[in-house]
Motif scaffolding. Structure first.
Motif, PDB file in Angstrom:
ATOM      1  N   TYR A 772       6.790 -33.923  20.844  1.00  0.00           N
ATOM      2  CA  TYR A 772       5.627 -33.972  19.957  1.00  0.00           C
ATOM      3  C   TYR A 772       4.791 -32.709  20.184  1.00  0.00           C
ATOM      4  O   TYR A 772       4.851 -32.103  21.246  1.00  0.00           O
ATOM      5  N   GLU A 773       4.006 -32.328  19.198  1.00  0.00           N
ATOM      6  CA  GLU A 773       3.147 -31.170  19.340  1.00  0.00           C
ATOM      7  C   GLU A 773       2.047 -31.461  20.345  1.00  0.00           C
ATOM      8  O   GLU A 773       1.718 -32.621  20.621  1.00  0.00           O
ATOM      9  N   ASN A 774       1.470 -30.396  20.894  1.00  0.00           N
ATOM     10  CA  ASN A 774       0.439 -30.554  21.913  1.00  0.00           C
ATOM     11  C   ASN A 774      -0.728 -31.406  21.418  1.00  0.00           C
ATOM     12  O   ASN A 774      -1.292 -31.161  20.338  1.00  0.00           O
ATOM     13  N   SER A 775      -1.067 -32.434  22.222  1.00  0.00           N
ATOM     14  CA  SER A 775      -2.193 -33.351  21.970  1.00  0.00           C
ATOM     15  C   SER A 775      -2.049 -34.139  20.678  1.00  0.00           C
ATOM     16  O   SER A 775      -3.016 -34.759  20.223  1.00  0.00           O
ATOM     17  N   SER A 776      -0.848 -34.156  20.087  1.00  0.00           N
ATOM     18  CA  SER A 776      -0.683 -34.794  18.779  1.00  0.00           C
ATOM     19  C   SER A 776      -0.696 -36.320  18.849  1.00  0.00           C
ATOM     20  O   SER A 776      -0.796 -36.976  17.814  1.00  0.00           O
ATOM     21  N   ARG A 791      -9.700 -34.848  16.905  1.00  0.00           N
ATOM     22  CA  ARG A 791      -9.182 -35.492  18.122  1.00  0.00           C
ATOM     23  C   ARG A 791     -10.273 -35.464  19.183  1.00  0.00           C
ATOM     24  O   ARG A 791     -10.631 -34.404  19.680  1.00  0.00           O
ATOM     25  N   ASP A 868       3.194 -38.958  14.852  1.00  0.00           N
ATOM     26  CA  ASP A 868       2.096 -38.685  15.777  1.00  0.00           C
ATOM     27  C   ASP A 868       0.842 -39.416  15.313  1.00  0.00           C
ATOM     28  O   ASP A 868       0.892 -40.243  14.396  1.00  0.00           O
ATOM     29  N   ASN A 870      -1.857 -38.309  13.842  1.00  0.00           N
ATOM     30  CA  ASN A 870      -2.545 -37.818  12.652  1.00  0.00           C
ATOM     31  C   ASN A 870      -2.363 -38.815  11.500  1.00  0.00           C
ATOM     32  O   ASN A 870      -1.230 -39.167  11.156  1.00  0.00           O
ATOM     33  N   SER A 873       0.244 -38.061   8.876  1.00  0.00           N
ATOM     34  CA  SER A 873       1.638 -37.855   9.275  1.00  0.00           C
ATOM     35  C   SER A 873       2.522 -38.968   8.741  1.00  0.00           C
ATOM     36  O   SER A 873       2.104 -40.129   8.619  1.00  0.00           O
ATOM     37  N   SER A 877       8.490 -37.206  14.415  1.00  0.00           N
ATOM     38  CA  SER A 877       8.025 -35.868  14.787  1.00  0.00           C
ATOM     39  C   SER A 877       9.155 -34.855  14.715  1.00  0.00           C
ATOM     40  O   SER A 877       8.936 -33.687  14.391  1.00  0.00           O
ATOM     41  N   GLN A 880      11.122 -30.500  18.705  1.00  0.00           N
ATOM     42  CA  GLN A 880      10.048 -29.620  19.149  1.00  0.00           C
ATOM     43  C   GLN A 880      10.548 -28.795  20.341  1.00  0.00           C
ATOM     44  O   GLN A 880      11.304 -29.291  21.177  1.00  0.00           O
TER      45      GLN A 880
END
Length: 889
Positions: A772-776, A791, A868, A870, A873, A877, A880
């Motif tokens: 997953y993307e950072n802090s997602s 966030r 994620d 969001n 979304s 994911s 990555q």
């Protein structure tokens, strides 16, 4: 014509000389017979002269000297002296033929000629049938160096080595052909050509067992660990036939019977049947014998431990099924240096010279009685304990970690623990820490121990640059983990910095147009030098500047507006003895000043003012992982921390209930108006309410009060060889004493991505969850002023992971290991939303490289199976890529 005539005359002259020499040799031979000289009996002469013929690359005088023969010495011809010289020359393996001739005899003097045929010298080697990158390895392994003499044994040994090499890899039909040819560019040199025909790997089509009734074919096939029959779905263990592995597996099969009571089981015959060029069948005929049980087990010769104590360690009861493998392990488990067995029981209590042997004393029907015969020997004490190989690290840093001291009882367990402690320092190559037992004296009961160490780099430098956050980011980091503060004013100690006292000193600077980070850390692991009390001091300063976008899309930085954190922390950590000496209790106090200057980036609802955080952290940890800090094979690491601030709201007299009510009312009204007020009156009201909200939020968080609980556990299990399973569980919770104040906007959990934070503005914890993307995976909330989804960080999270690791190399210059992982975790806003089973899942593979000068580098490819956090979304994911720099191991 004249040239042809001259050549003919020269040829006639050379031929004439050869004939004359042969006639002279025949003459002297006839003369010796006429004088009734018997070569069988031998006759003593005086050596009148020695010549050497046939030489091409060696000096004649050198050969004469090597023979040991001197003109004027007595010599018997034929005799032992001549034979000894010939044998001596043959042993050099430099010559293919060695002969002695006598050229003439004058009275009692004999003149000898030593005729030598030199072996050719290797000039060049060409290998066909293998990949180019493998050719150099073959030449090195077979020692086919230029200039080496070519002998029959060299060719035979090279051929056998290569054929066996490929047979071990499953190429049973491998053929190697070697030919040599003269090299005209040199004197007496030859080229070698090696042609390798590996063919296809020979697979095991089937394994057939005969004579087995007690154990099934399936059970017996399972006992063959490295010899497997061909199956389409088996990809982790190939079905190739390797003789050495097969013989080892036959022993394992006998052990499988012994573990189930069949002591007399044996293999009557084993053959393999060639099915075709690429397939064979294995046929194994066994005799199982009868099943046996343990009878009486008596201990003889023990005085240190009672029969009952020894029986508890042995763990075998009368009437249980006979298990020869288990009995052997309970007496002495060679596979584990810290095994729970009788031998270690004695050796951990000072009895190095003890001897324990199980002996069958009777076998009646199906019951076997044993005597465990013990020779305890004399109690052993350590006489001298020394270390070698530490060129940089001072002796006292090493000796304070050792569990073996002069005068102590010998203990194998203490030696194993000492190896682990030295490996955990990070100053030495853990793979090469070797304890050498020296000068054992059974009569005196003493022994010496010498630890051989190989130092590895313990300092790291981080120098990198890149683009991100709207501009260039530069980082300079220096970390010295074997620092010496007391020598900081000693100019001679700078190599390049004072080293050797085991202290840690780290300095890190990072800057870009939009932020700056400064940090300084110092740690002394043995405060006072007498006890393992670790002192840590840390200073940090972080600045974030306000940014905005110009009409051209460029980022404009305003350094007069911004946000800064200034922090200081000090801590003490002490290694304790209870419940065991792997535990550490730590205490730390810290202060952070959060300073806002006309800055609001969405993390906080006020842009001016300051917040203060004074906290105390209590930590309890247990670390038994080892032996290497970089690549642990066994053990575990647990850490539980609790961070508290004073409950200011109980003493300050502020009405936080009213403040919270006003904040809720203002927030509700701001949401009604919206981030884009329609009328002028609403615009004025919106600005006024925004200012009121900012003042209330600043009042609410002027003095931060919270408590934060975190747990992290890692387990390392050595599955086979150096294949390691790492399992991990993490949990974190951020709470508040006063519900009217609620959770602070700092110290929160941000989950997802590589787990790295270039800089942190608010004391956050960045949690790795690859795929997953950072802090997602961090929860979103709506900012009432801007109306944006932002966030804010979670107040609770949990995470679980499994990682398979295998080392490619563990050399001091670079440790490299590959890994595959499964991970799952999530973050939540509060306990009412928390669901431990609502997890975001991922899987992937990665690679880690640890170099002493640069720390840990790595790359992971993870696939996220879920969406994620969001709200917009949809779908998984997906793939990555994560780059790891300087993360913990």
């Amino acid at each position: 014509m004249e040239k042809l005539a001259n050549n003919s005359i020269e040829l006639i002259k050379n031929s004439t000389q050869v004939y004359l020499k042969l006639l002279l040799l025949l003459f002297f031979t006839a003369q010796s017979f006429a004088q009734e000289t018997s070569f069988e009996d031998g006759k003593e002469y005086i050596l009148g002269g020695l010549t050497v013929s046939g030489l091409q690359s060696y000096n004649e005088q050198t050969v004469k000297t090597y023979t040991g023969l001197r003109v004027g010495q007595p010599i018997t011809v034929p005799g032992d002296q001549i034979s000894a010289v010939i044998k001596k020359l043959w042993s050099l393996e430099l010559f293919s033929d060695v002969n002695f001739y006598y050229t003439k005899i004058e009275g009692n003097q004999i003149f000898l000629e030593l005729n030598i045929l030199e072996r050719p010298t290797l000039s060049n080697v060409t290998v066909y049938g293998v990949k180019k990158r493998k050719v150099e390895d073959i030449i090195n392994d077979t020692d086919l160096k230029k200039g080496k003499k070519i002998t029959e044994s060299l060719i035979a040994n090279t051929k056998n080595y290569l054929q066996n090499k490929y047979k071990k890899q499953g190429f049973l039909n491998a053929q190697v052909h070697i030919v040599t040819a003269s090299d005209t560019t040199g004197t007496n040199t030859e080229n070698m050509v090696i042609n390798v025909k590996k063919g296809d790997k020979v697979k095991i089509r089937n394994i057939v067992f005969e004579g087995n009734e007690k154990l099934t074919d399936k059970r017996l096939r399972k006992s063959l660990k490295k010899t497997k029959k061909k199956k389409i779905y088996r990809f982790w263990k190939k079905s190739k036939y390797i003789e050495a592995d097969y013989r080892e597996d036959l022993s394992n099969m006998v052990d499988a019977y012994a573990e189930r009571g069949y002591r007399d089981a044996r293999i009557l015959s084993d053959t393999f049947v060639k099915v075709d060029e690429n397939n064979i069948d294995l046929r194994i005929n066994v005799e199982e014998g009868d099943k046996y049980y343990f009878g009486d087990i008596n201990f003889v010769g023990n005085s240190v431990y009672t029969d009952r104590q020894l029986s508890q360690v042995l763990g075998i009861r009368k009437g249980s099924t006979y298990n020869g493998v288990l009995l052997k392990k309970r007496v002495a488990d060679d596979s584990k240096p810290d095994g729970q067995d009788l031998t270690n029981l004695y050796q951990n209590n000072g009895y190095l010279f003890s001897s324990i042997n199980p002996v069958e004393v009777s076998a009646v029907n199906d019951t076997i009685d044993f005597e465990i015969r013990i020779i305890e020997g004399k109690e052993t004490f350590l006489d001298h304990v020394t270390v070698v190989g530490n060129d940089k690290t001072n002796d006292h840093v090493i000796f304070r970690e050792l569990r073996t001291r002069p005068g102590q009882k010998y203990s194998k367990d203490n030696i194993v623990r000492s190896i682990r402690e030295l490996g955990q320092l990070g100053f030495f190559d853990a793979e090469q820490i070797t304890p050498d037992i020296q000068n054992p004296d059974p009569n005196a009961g003493t022994v010496d121990i010498q630890y051989s160490l190989v130092e590895s780099g313990s300092s790291q430098i981080e120098l990198q640059g890149g683009f991100g956050g709207g501009g260039f980011i530069g980082t300079l980091g220096l970390s010295f983990s074997n620092f010496s503060l007391k020598n900081i004013f000693n100019g001679e100690a700078y190599k390049p910095v004072p080293m050797g006292d085991g202290q840690t000193f780290a300095l890190r600077l990072q800057a870009s147009r939009t932020f700056r980070v400064y940090s300084l850390n110092f740690a002394e692991p043995w405060l006072g030098g007498k006890k393992p009390v670790r002192f840590n001091l840390s200073l940090s300063r972080t600045q974030q500047f306000a940014t905005s976008f110009t009409n051209r899309g460029r980022i404009d930085v305003d350094k007069d507006r911004g946000f800064a954190i200034t922090g200081i922390s000090a801590g003490l950590a002490k290694r304790v003895q209870w419940p065991d000496d792997f535990f550490t209790i730590s205490h730390s106090a810290s202060y952070q000043l959060y300073d806002f200057n006309d800055f609001n980036n969405g993390l906080f609802n006020f842009g001016n003012g300051s917040s203060n955080s004074l906290s105390y952290t209590l930590g309890i940890s247990r670390s038994s992982q080892g032996p290497s800090r970089i690549f642990p094979l066994t053990g575990s690491n647990f850490e539980l921390t609790a961070k508290f601030t004073p409950p200011y709201s109980l003493f300050g007299g502020k009405d936080f209930k009213q403040i919270r009510s006003d904040i809720d009312d203002i927030t509700a009204r701001l949401f009604e108006i919206g981030p884009s007020p329609a009328t002028a009156e609403e615009q004025i009201e919106f600005a006024d309410l925004s200012n009121q909200l900012e003042l209330l939020e600043e009042e609410r968080f002027k003095l931060l009060e919270f408590y934060k609980i975190k747990f992290k556990g890692d387990w390392y299990t050595n599955l086979v060889d150096k294949l390691v399973l790492r399992t991990n569980a993490e949990f974190g919770f951020l709470g508040s004493y006063n519900n009217d104040i609620g959770a602070v906007p700092f110290e929160r959990f941000f989950v997802g991505g590589d787990g790295l934070g270039n800089f942190t503005l608010d004391g956050r914890d960045v949690i790795q969850l690859r795929g997953y993307e950072n802090s997602s995976l961090t929860p979103f909330s709506t900012n009432p002023v801007t109306g944006n989804q932002e966030r804010d960080g979670g107040t609770i999270y949990n995470k679980f992971s499994m990682e398979l690791r295998y080392p490619l190399t563990l050399k001091p210059s670079a440790s490299i290991y590959a890994l595959s992982f499964l991970e799952a975790g999530n973050a939540f806003n509060n306990f009412s939303e928390y669901n431990p089973f609502e997890l975001k899942r991922s899987a992937g593979v990665g690679l880690r490289i640890f170099m002493p000068a640069f720390g840990l580098l790595g790359i992971d490819f993870g696939y996220g199976f879920d969406t994620d956090a969001n709200p917009s979304s949809s779908g998984p994911s997906g793939w990555q890529t994560h780059f790891i720099i300087g993360q913990q191991f």
